[in-house]
Design a protein around this motif. Structure first.
Motif, PDB file in Angstrom:
ATOM      1  N   UNK A   3      -6.754  43.693  -9.792  1.00 35.79           N
ATOM      2  CA  UNK A   3      -5.723  44.373 -10.560  1.00 35.79           C
ATOM      3  C   UNK A   3      -5.346  43.483 -11.743  1.00 35.79           C
ATOM      4  N   UNK A   4      -5.578  43.978 -12.944  1.00 32.60           N
ATOM      5  CA  UNK A   4      -5.283  43.204 -14.153  1.00 32.60           C
ATOM      6  C   UNK A   4      -3.796  42.929 -14.270  1.00 32.60           C
ATOM      7  N   UNK A   5      -3.468  41.714 -14.627  1.00 33.51           N
ATOM      8  CA  UNK A   5      -2.079  41.347 -14.851  1.00 33.51           C
ATOM      9  C   UNK A   5      -1.325  40.929 -13.607  1.00 33.51           C
ATOM     10  N   UNK A   6      -1.947  41.028 -12.427  1.00 32.80           N
ATOM     11  CA  UNK A   6      -1.249  40.602 -11.211  1.00 32.80           C
ATOM     12  C   UNK A   6      -1.681  39.184 -10.881  1.00 32.80           C
ATOM     13  N   UNK A   7      -0.743  38.334 -10.546  1.00 31.07           N
ATOM     14  CA  UNK A   7      -1.033  36.922 -10.245  1.00 31.07           C
ATOM     15  C   UNK A   7      -1.377  36.733  -8.783  1.00 31.07           C
ATOM     16  N   UNK A   8      -2.661  36.750  -8.473  1.00 38.94           N
ATOM     17  CA  UNK A   8      -3.111  36.540  -7.095  1.00 38.94           C
ATOM     18  C   UNK A   8      -3.076  35.053  -6.748  1.00 38.94           C
ATOM     19  N   UNK A   9      -3.019  34.763  -5.453  1.00 44.99           N
ATOM     20  CA  UNK A   9      -2.950  33.374  -5.005  1.00 44.99           C
ATOM     21  C   UNK A   9      -4.311  32.686  -5.041  1.00 44.99           C
ATOM     22  N   UNK A  10      -5.401  33.405  -5.127  1.00 44.74           N
ATOM     23  CA  UNK A  10      -6.726  32.806  -5.160  1.00 44.74           C
ATOM     24  C   UNK A  10      -7.394  32.756  -3.798  1.00 44.74           C
ATOM     25  N   UNK A  11      -6.634  32.874  -2.737  1.00 43.75           N
ATOM     26  CA  UNK A  11      -7.210  32.801  -1.394  1.00 43.75           C
ATOM     27  C   UNK A  11      -8.031  34.041  -1.057  1.00 43.75           C
ATOM     28  N   UNK A  12      -7.701  35.167  -1.644  1.00 38.88           N
ATOM     29  CA  UNK A  12      -8.393  36.417  -1.329  1.00 38.88           C
ATOM     30  C   UNK A  12      -9.815  36.442  -1.871  1.00 38.88           C
ATOM     31  N   UNK A  13      -9.996  35.997  -3.101  1.00 38.85           N
ATOM     32  CA  UNK A  13     -11.306  36.070  -3.748  1.00 38.85           C
ATOM     33  C   UNK A  13     -12.365  35.277  -2.998  1.00 38.85           C
ATOM     34  N   UNK A  14     -11.946  34.237  -2.306  1.00 38.87           N
ATOM     35  CA  UNK A  14     -12.898  33.407  -1.571  1.00 38.87           C
ATOM     36  C   UNK A  14     -13.396  34.091  -0.297  1.00 38.87           C
ATOM     37  N   UNK A  15     -12.725  35.146   0.155  1.00 41.92           N
ATOM     38  CA  UNK A  15     -13.070  35.763   1.431  1.00 41.92           C
ATOM     39  C   UNK A  15     -14.058  36.917   1.316  1.00 41.92           C
ATOM     40  N   UNK A  16     -13.977  37.691   0.251  1.00 40.32           N
ATOM     41  CA  UNK A  16     -14.833  38.877   0.131  1.00 40.32           C
ATOM     42  C   UNK A  16     -14.928  39.279  -1.332  1.00 40.32           C
ATOM     43  N   UNK A  17     -15.923  40.131  -1.629  1.00 41.53           N
ATOM     44  CA  UNK A  17     -16.092  40.633  -2.991  1.00 41.53           C
ATOM     45  C   UNK A  17     -15.343  41.944  -3.211  1.00 41.53           C
ATOM     46  N   UNK A  18     -15.300  42.791  -2.159  1.00 43.98           N
ATOM     47  CA  UNK A  18     -14.682  44.115  -2.298  1.00 43.98           C
ATOM     48  C   UNK A  18     -13.870  44.444  -1.051  1.00 43.98           C
ATOM     49  N   UNK A  19     -12.917  45.356  -1.241  1.00 46.27           N
ATOM     50  CA  UNK A  19     -12.086  45.818  -0.128  1.00 46.27           C
ATOM     51  C   UNK A  19     -12.805  46.950   0.597  1.00 46.27           C
ATOM     52  N   UNK A  20     -13.780  46.600   1.402  1.00 50.40           N
ATOM     53  CA  UNK A  20     -14.433  47.582   2.254  1.00 50.40           C
ATOM     54  C   UNK A  20     -13.488  47.911   3.403  1.00 50.40           C
TER      55      UNK A  20
END
Length: 165
Positions: free
Chosen positions: A106-123
């Motif tokens: 989501x553009x403009x939302x400040x993610x913590x970075x921990x999510x991107x390391x776990x998966x590429x997509x929300x299956x």
């Protein structure tokens, strides 16, 4: 045998002792929190202790096939305190179209970075695992939700989110 004043003194002594016990327990709990000390540095293995059984594999596709969108909408109320479905971000990012969307996309939302390391997509499988225990699935995530324990609740919420695309 006993007059009223003696019975009153005995009852007052018993209730006073009980009150001191309760206040002492409360004070000790306020001063010392065992759960804040982390993992024990040395664990003693006990002979004959049973190992934990591995959790059974859950077929997410089968659960989604029997999921109820209406029940998912009511379970989603737990999520709606932080997430919206109208395309606007709140405390958390908006969730309309989340199923199949890239993680932390989501553009403009400040993610913590921990999510991107776990998966590429929300299956659905990734959402299922995340909804079970967000902090366990993505250590370091800023999401404070404890998770949904019932498999049916997780499947119903995923089905509801799929219907909101």
């Amino acid at each position: 045998m006993f007059d009223t004043m003696t019975i009153t003194k005995i009852a007052g002594g018993l209730f006073g002792a009980w009150l001191i016990l309760l206040l002492g327990k409360w004070g000790a709990e306020e001063l010392y929190h065992a759960e804040l000390h982390g993992e024990p540095s040395y664990a003693i293995e006990v002979a004959g202790a049973e190992a934990e059984e591995p959790e059974e594999e859950i077929d997410v596709a089968a659960l989604l096939a029997s999921a109820d969108v209406g029940k998912g909408e009511s379970v989603f109320r737990k999520c709606s305190a932080c997430h919206k479905l109208n395309g606007e971000d709140a405390v958390g990012p908006h969730l309309n179209g989340v199923v199949g969307r890239e993680v932390a996309a989501v553009d403009g939302f400040g993610y913590s970075g921990a999510l991107s390391a776990q998966a590429d997509a929300w299956t659905p499988e990734n959402l299922y695992a995340f909804l079970l225990n967000p902090k366990g699935w993505a250590p370091g995530t800023s999401m404070g939700f404890a998770g949904l324990k019932k498999p049916e609740d997780k499947a119903n919420v995923i089905a509801y989110l799929q219907s909101t695309e």
